[in-house]
Design a protein around this motif. Structure first.
Motif, PDB file in Angstrom:
ATOM      1  N   GLN A  12     -38.810 -48.640  19.571  1.00  0.00           N
ATOM      2  CA  GLN A  12     -38.867 -47.517  20.501  1.00  0.00           C
ATOM      3  C   GLN A  12     -38.884 -48.032  21.940  1.00  0.00           C
ATOM      4  O   GLN A  12     -39.769 -48.786  22.331  1.00  0.00           O
ATOM      5  CB  GLN A  12     -40.108 -46.669  20.220  1.00  0.00           C
ATOM      6  N   THR A  13     -37.874 -47.623  22.691  1.00  0.00           N
ATOM      7  CA  THR A  13     -37.797 -47.911  24.119  1.00  0.00           C
ATOM      8  C   THR A  13     -38.388 -46.723  24.870  1.00  0.00           C
ATOM      9  O   THR A  13     -38.122 -45.570  24.528  1.00  0.00           O
ATOM     10  CB  THR A  13     -36.339 -48.128  24.543  1.00  0.00           C
ATOM     11  N   TYR A  14     -39.192 -47.022  25.890  1.00  0.00           N
ATOM     12  CA  TYR A  14     -39.830 -45.958  26.667  1.00  0.00           C
ATOM     13  C   TYR A  14     -39.257 -45.930  28.073  1.00  0.00           C
ATOM     14  O   TYR A  14     -39.085 -46.975  28.714  1.00  0.00           O
ATOM     15  CB  TYR A  14     -41.335 -46.168  26.722  1.00  0.00           C
ATOM     16  N   VAL A  15     -38.983 -44.724  28.545  1.00  0.00           N
ATOM     17  CA  VAL A  15     -38.547 -44.486  29.922  1.00  0.00           C
ATOM     18  C   VAL A  15     -39.704 -43.787  30.626  1.00  0.00           C
ATOM     19  O   VAL A  15     -40.121 -42.702  30.220  1.00  0.00           O
ATOM     20  CB  VAL A  15     -37.267 -43.639  29.964  1.00  0.00           C
ATOM     21  N   VAL A  16     -40.231 -44.433  31.663  1.00  0.00           N
ATOM     22  CA  VAL A  16     -41.448 -43.978  32.344  1.00  0.00           C
ATOM     23  C   VAL A  16     -41.103 -43.574  33.769  1.00  0.00           C
ATOM     24  O   VAL A  16     -40.482 -44.354  34.510  1.00  0.00           O
ATOM     25  CB  VAL A  16     -42.512 -45.091  32.359  1.00  0.00           C
ATOM     26  N   GLY A  17     -41.522 -42.373  34.169  1.00  0.00           N
ATOM     27  CA  GLY A  17     -41.311 -41.914  35.533  1.00  0.00           C
ATOM     28  C   GLY A  17     -40.533 -40.624  35.568  1.00  0.00           C
ATOM     29  O   GLY A  17     -40.151 -40.060  34.527  1.00  0.00           O
ATOM     30  N   SER A  18     -40.290 -40.146  36.789  1.00  0.00           N
ATOM     31  CA  SER A  18     -39.543 -38.902  36.951  1.00  0.00           C
ATOM     32  C   SER A  18     -38.388 -39.102  37.936  1.00  0.00           C
ATOM     33  O   SER A  18     -37.229 -39.168  37.539  1.00  0.00           O
ATOM     34  CB  SER A  18     -40.471 -37.770  37.407  1.00  0.00           C
ATOM     35  N   SER A  19     -38.702 -39.257  39.221  1.00  0.00           N
ATOM     36  CA  SER A  19     -37.610 -39.439  40.193  1.00  0.00           C
ATOM     37  C   SER A  19     -37.029 -40.840  40.154  1.00  0.00           C
ATOM     38  O   SER A  19     -35.841 -41.043  40.404  1.00  0.00           O
ATOM     39  CB  SER A  19     -38.089 -39.105  41.607  1.00  0.00           C
ATOM     40  N   MET A  77     -44.563 -37.904  32.045  1.00  0.00           N
ATOM     41  CA  MET A  77     -44.048 -39.144  32.631  1.00  0.00           C
ATOM     42  C   MET A  77     -43.374 -40.063  31.628  1.00  0.00           C
ATOM     43  O   MET A  77     -42.860 -41.108  32.014  1.00  0.00           O
ATOM     44  CB  MET A  77     -45.194 -39.922  33.294  1.00  0.00           C
ATOM     45  N   VAL A  78     -43.385 -39.711  30.330  1.00  0.00           N
ATOM     46  CA  VAL A  78     -42.947 -40.658  29.304  1.00  0.00           C
ATOM     47  C   VAL A  78     -41.953 -39.998  28.359  1.00  0.00           C
ATOM     48  O   VAL A  78     -42.197 -38.903  27.841  1.00  0.00           O
ATOM     49  CB  VAL A  78     -44.148 -41.185  28.487  1.00  0.00           C
ATOM     50  N   ALA A  79     -40.832 -40.678  28.131  1.00  0.00           N
ATOM     51  CA  ALA A  79     -39.883 -40.303  27.080  1.00  0.00           C
ATOM     52  C   ALA A  79     -39.569 -41.546  26.271  1.00  0.00           C
ATOM     53  O   ALA A  79     -39.658 -42.669  26.770  1.00  0.00           O
ATOM     54  CB  ALA A  79     -38.609 -39.710  27.679  1.00  0.00           C
ATOM     55  N   ARG A  80     -39.220 -41.351  25.006  1.00  0.00           N
ATOM     56  CA  ARG A  80     -38.865 -42.496  24.180  1.00  0.00           C
ATOM     57  C   ARG A  80     -37.470 -42.320  23.608  1.00  0.00           C
ATOM     58  O   ARG A  80     -36.993 -41.202  23.380  1.00  0.00           O
ATOM     59  CB  ARG A  80     -39.864 -42.699  23.045  1.00  0.00           C
ATOM     60  N   GLY A 108     -31.059 -42.470  19.578  1.00  0.00           N
ATOM     61  CA  GLY A 108     -30.185 -42.138  20.692  1.00  0.00           C
ATOM     62  C   GLY A 108     -30.533 -40.870  21.436  1.00  0.00           C
ATOM     63  O   GLY A 108     -29.726 -40.379  22.231  1.00  0.00           O
ATOM     64  N   VAL A 109     -31.734 -40.323  21.210  1.00  0.00           N
ATOM     65  CA  VAL A 109     -32.152 -39.088  21.874  1.00  0.00           C
ATOM     66  C   VAL A 109     -33.415 -39.366  22.670  1.00  0.00           C
ATOM     67  O   VAL A 109     -34.376 -39.940  22.139  1.00  0.00           O
ATOM     68  CB  VAL A 109     -32.412 -37.972  20.846  1.00  0.00           C
ATOM     69  N   ALA A 110     -33.446 -38.955  23.933  1.00  0.00           N
ATOM     70  CA  ALA A 110     -34.649 -39.110  24.748  1.00  0.00           C
ATOM     71  C   ALA A 110     -35.623 -37.996  24.391  1.00  0.00           C
ATOM     72  O   ALA A 110     -35.367 -36.819  24.661  1.00  0.00           O
ATOM     73  CB  ALA A 110     -34.299 -39.063  26.231  1.00  0.00           C
ATOM     74  N   MET A 111     -36.752 -38.373  23.769  1.00  0.00           N
ATOM     75  CA  MET A 111     -37.747 -37.401  23.330  1.00  0.00           C
ATOM     76  C   MET A 111     -38.932 -37.433  24.287  1.00  0.00           C
ATOM     77  O   MET A 111     -39.643 -38.439  24.363  1.00  0.00           O
ATOM     78  CB  MET A 111     -38.204 -37.730  21.904  1.00  0.00           C
ATOM     79  N   PRO A 112     -39.186 -36.342  25.034  1.00  0.00           N
ATOM     80  CA  PRO A 112     -40.328 -36.324  25.959  1.00  0.00           C
ATOM     81  C   PRO A 112     -41.645 -36.389  25.189  1.00  0.00           C
ATOM     82  O   PRO A 112     -41.845 -35.659  24.209  1.00  0.00           O
ATOM     83  CB  PRO A 112     -40.177 -34.986  26.682  1.00  0.00           C
ATOM     84  N   LEU A 113     -42.556 -37.249  25.647  1.00  0.00           N
ATOM     85  CA  LEU A 113     -43.873 -37.380  25.037  1.00  0.00           C
ATOM     86  C   LEU A 113     -44.987 -36.956  25.985  1.00  0.00           C
ATOM     87  O   LEU A 113     -46.094 -36.644  25.536  1.00  0.00           O
ATOM     88  CB  LEU A 113     -44.102 -38.827  24.592  1.00  0.00           C
ATOM     89  N   SER A 114     -44.714 -36.982  27.279  1.00  0.00           N
ATOM     90  CA  SER A 114     -45.668 -36.549  28.295  1.00  0.00           C
ATOM     91  C   SER A 114     -44.857 -36.246  29.550  1.00  0.00           C
ATOM     92  O   SER A 114     -43.641 -36.489  29.575  1.00  0.00           O
ATOM     93  CB  SER A 114     -46.707 -37.658  28.572  1.00  0.00           C
TER      94      SER A 114
END
Length: 291
Positions: free
Chosen positions: A39-46, A21-24, A13-19
């Protein structure tokens, strides 16, 4: 199988930045087959894409909403349709208005050993991506890479700007993938692994396990492992003649958590089907032997 570290070190339940552009976001579904969870990945910024939205669980959807943080969602992207990967796509689409894109739908009766791996019959993509097709947002581009084997509809996704590859279950960071017939296909899997070996990705983000920062080395090792397993099967049949798969598993998977033996048997079956198609073994009444 217990993880080699405390699950508290990998909070769900925590968004962990990996780069940049990428958080998991780790889903709360650890098991002997999912390791610490999907692991779900959230990709992008804006604006963002969500890759492998995971299981349809309220806490996980709440965590994904927090990770998205009000940004526009360009797409909800699925690598394949096992139930630990795609079911959250539908409620997340309802919450965000984003289309579901990626792999083709696939539903089979599954009497295999993994309750979590049964196919998601509710998966309804708005757009199916063919090999090489792309989707993009501000500052990011995802390209579909067809990797059948674990499932016939499996796709990886390359993040072009970072030379990264989201590998779903095709390459995992903690174990080899289960290849479970009739849909799982060992020959397809090996061809897909060879394809990845020839790519220039510098990091893999798997659906299970930690990021892989020397991916070609790992892929070479996994190809070698499968070839070694094939050799074990052939040597077993040469020594023992007519043989059942559970007898092969008992010898070849000594020391492996017995809960994983049924899944191991599916991968052994996938090897045997491949060997049969190549004319090296034959079968009758569930018994296998050298041709």
């Amino acid at each position: 199988m217990a993880p080699p570290f405390d699950l508290a070190d990998l909070p769900t339940g925590v968004a962990m930045p990996l780069s940049p552009m990428v958080a998991r976001v780790l889903a709360p579904n650890p098991s002997p087959f999912t390791f610490t969870g999907t692991q779900t990945y959230v990709v992008g910024s804006s604006d963002v894409a969500v890759i492998d939205p995971g299981p349809d669980e309220a806490d996980h959807l709440t965590a994904l909403t927090a990770a998205i943080a009000g940004r526009p969602v360009v797409a909800i992207v699925c690598t394949h349709t096992h139930r630990d990967h795609s079911p959250a796509a539908q409620p997340l689409r309802a919450m965000t208005g984003a289309p579901v894109v990626g792999c083709a739908p696939l539903t089979l009766d599954d009497d295999g050993p993994r309750a979590d791996a049964a196919f998601d019959a509710a998966y309804r993509p708005d757009r199916i991506l063919a090999d090489g097709e792309r989707l993009a947002g501000e500052g990011w581009t995802l390209e579909a890479v067809a990797t059948p084997g674990h499932t016939s509809n499996h796709l990886c996704f390359a993040l072009v700007e970072e030379q990264a590859l989201f590998t779903g279950d095709h390459v995992m960071g903690w174990s080899t993938s289960v290849i479970s017939p009739p849909d799982g296909d060992m020959a397809d899997y090996m061809r897909s692994m060879q394809r990845l070996l020839e790519r220039q990705d510098i990091i893999y983000y798997p659906a299970h396990g930690e990021p892989i920062d020397n991916p070609q080395r790992l892929v070479r090792g996994m190809i070698g492992h499968r070839k070694q397993r094939e050799g074990q099967i052939l040597r077993f049949l040469e020594r023992n003649g007519d043989s059942l798969i559970p007898d092969m598993v008992a010898e070849m998977y000594k020391g492996v958590d017995p809960r994983l033996h049924p899944a191991a048997g599916r991968s052994v079956l996938a090897h045997l089907i491949d060997l049969h198609q190549r004319g090296l073994v034959m079968t009758a009444d569930d018994l296998w032997q050298m041709r």
